[in-house]
Scaffold this motif. Sequence first.
Motif, PDB file in Angstrom:
ATOM      1  N   ALA A 187     -85.459 -45.093  49.106  1.00  0.00           N
ATOM      2  CA  ALA A 187     -85.933 -46.418  48.714  1.00  0.00           C
ATOM      3  C   ALA A 187     -85.659 -46.743  47.255  1.00  0.00           C
ATOM      4  O   ALA A 187     -85.826 -47.904  46.848  1.00  0.00           O
ATOM      5  CB  ALA A 187     -87.433 -46.529  49.002  1.00  0.00           C
ATOM      6  N   ASP A 188     -85.243 -45.759  46.468  1.00  0.00           N
ATOM      7  CA  ASP A 188     -84.967 -46.066  45.067  1.00  0.00           C
ATOM      8  C   ASP A 188     -83.591 -46.704  44.887  1.00  0.00           C
ATOM      9  O   ASP A 188     -83.226 -47.104  43.780  1.00  0.00           O
ATOM     10  CB  ASP A 188     -85.086 -44.819  44.189  1.00  0.00           C
ATOM     11  N   LEU A 189     -82.821 -46.827  45.967  1.00  0.00           N
ATOM     12  CA  LEU A 189     -81.526 -47.494  45.899  1.00  0.00           C
ATOM     13  C   LEU A 189     -81.702 -48.983  46.198  1.00  0.00           C
ATOM     14  O   LEU A 189     -82.363 -49.367  47.167  1.00  0.00           O
ATOM     15  CB  LEU A 189     -80.548 -46.886  46.907  1.00  0.00           C
ATOM     16  N   TRP A 190     -81.078 -49.815  45.354  1.00  0.00           N
ATOM     17  CA  TRP A 190     -81.117 -51.275  45.531  1.00  0.00           C
ATOM     18  C   TRP A 190     -79.713 -51.746  45.849  1.00  0.00           C
ATOM     19  O   TRP A 190     -78.728 -51.271  45.263  1.00  0.00           O
ATOM     20  CB  TRP A 190     -81.630 -51.930  44.247  1.00  0.00           C
TER      21      TRP A 190
ATOM     22  N   ARG B  10     -84.395 -52.617  50.320  1.00  0.00           N
ATOM     23  CA  ARG B  10     -84.247 -53.315  49.041  1.00  0.00           C
ATOM     24  C   ARG B  10     -82.836 -53.906  48.974  1.00  0.00           C
ATOM     25  O   ARG B  10     -81.926 -53.329  48.412  1.00  0.00           O
ATOM     26  CB  ARG B  10     -84.505 -52.360  47.873  1.00  0.00           C
ATOM     27  N   THR B  11     -82.702 -55.066  49.589  1.00  0.00           N
ATOM     28  CA  THR B  11     -81.392 -55.711  49.693  1.00  0.00           C
ATOM     29  C   THR B  11     -81.484 -57.156  49.246  1.00  0.00           C
ATOM     30  O   THR B  11     -82.372 -57.892  49.665  1.00  0.00           O
ATOM     31  CB  THR B  11     -80.869 -55.662  51.138  1.00  0.00           C
ATOM     32  N   GLU B  12     -80.532 -57.559  48.411  1.00  0.00           N
ATOM     33  CA  GLU B  12     -80.345 -58.964  48.079  1.00  0.00           C
ATOM     34  C   GLU B  12     -79.008 -59.393  48.663  1.00  0.00           C
ATOM     35  O   GLU B  12     -77.992 -58.711  48.474  1.00  0.00           O
ATOM     36  CB  GLU B  12     -80.351 -59.175  46.566  1.00  0.00           C
ATOM     37  N   VAL B  13     -79.013 -60.499  49.394  1.00  0.00           N
ATOM     38  CA  VAL B  13     -77.803 -60.968  50.069  1.00  0.00           C
ATOM     39  C   VAL B  13     -77.172 -62.095  49.263  1.00  0.00           C
ATOM     40  O   VAL B  13     -77.850 -63.048  48.865  1.00  0.00           O
ATOM     41  CB  VAL B  13     -78.121 -61.449  51.494  1.00  0.00           C
TER      42      VAL B  13
END
Length: 253
Positions: free
Chosen positions: A147-150, A166-169
Amino acid sequence: MHVLILGGTTEARRLAELLHGTPGLRLTSSLAGRVAAPRLPPGEVRVGGFGGTEGLTAWLREHAADVLVDATHPFAGTMSFHAAEAAADARVPLLALRRPGWVPVPGDRWREVDSLAEAAAALPGLGRRVFLTTGRMGLAAFADLPADLWFLVRSVDAPEPPYPARTEVLLDRGPFTLDGERDLLRRHRIDVVVTKDSGGAATAPKLTAAREAGVPVVVVRRPPAPEGVPVVPTPEDAVTWLLAHPGHRLPPG
């Protein structure tokens, strides 16, 4: 001469533009239908799958196709093998229009892998803010990473789960500029990039931006392609090949 182009790529659309209106030539472009609003090429267009090798073979026969051009994405490996088998079954000549792959240059920090699963396994330890440019398909390979990966995921259409928590599209379509890619890496504090070796110029600026910033790039190698198929690297080369084909009733030019 009836030419069927298996398309959906920049090169396929450019080939259709170059061939459109050529005397003695009928053109049909086939799109897989995976993009909601594709850029349509000129000429006849069909959208959707054929139903495997047998369906493509039947289409070639039913529509009296004289030549088949495989201008699909370099990672559409299954379709390329279907094309080779169908062309052989229907006794239709096959040409592959395949953009050259990328080649690392001094300063690149590439780690080459054979699959998205291997790319995901390589990420821990390389960086924590990932620019994922492999498209919206296959994101499940990254869904269970720590979970520390974005992740910043760029694709034409919005992806569907599963994908990393933790995803931004970022919805965008190439071609992309070097200045734009530099700004994107800086603004999102990207410290590792993941990409497929798609080749071509439309999405290559990210590699230059990563090299300038000293950011490592995980590169997924291309899948195998059918052997024994004539291959050309550009739409212009494909036009030359097609107009010299015996099925074309008028000489080139």
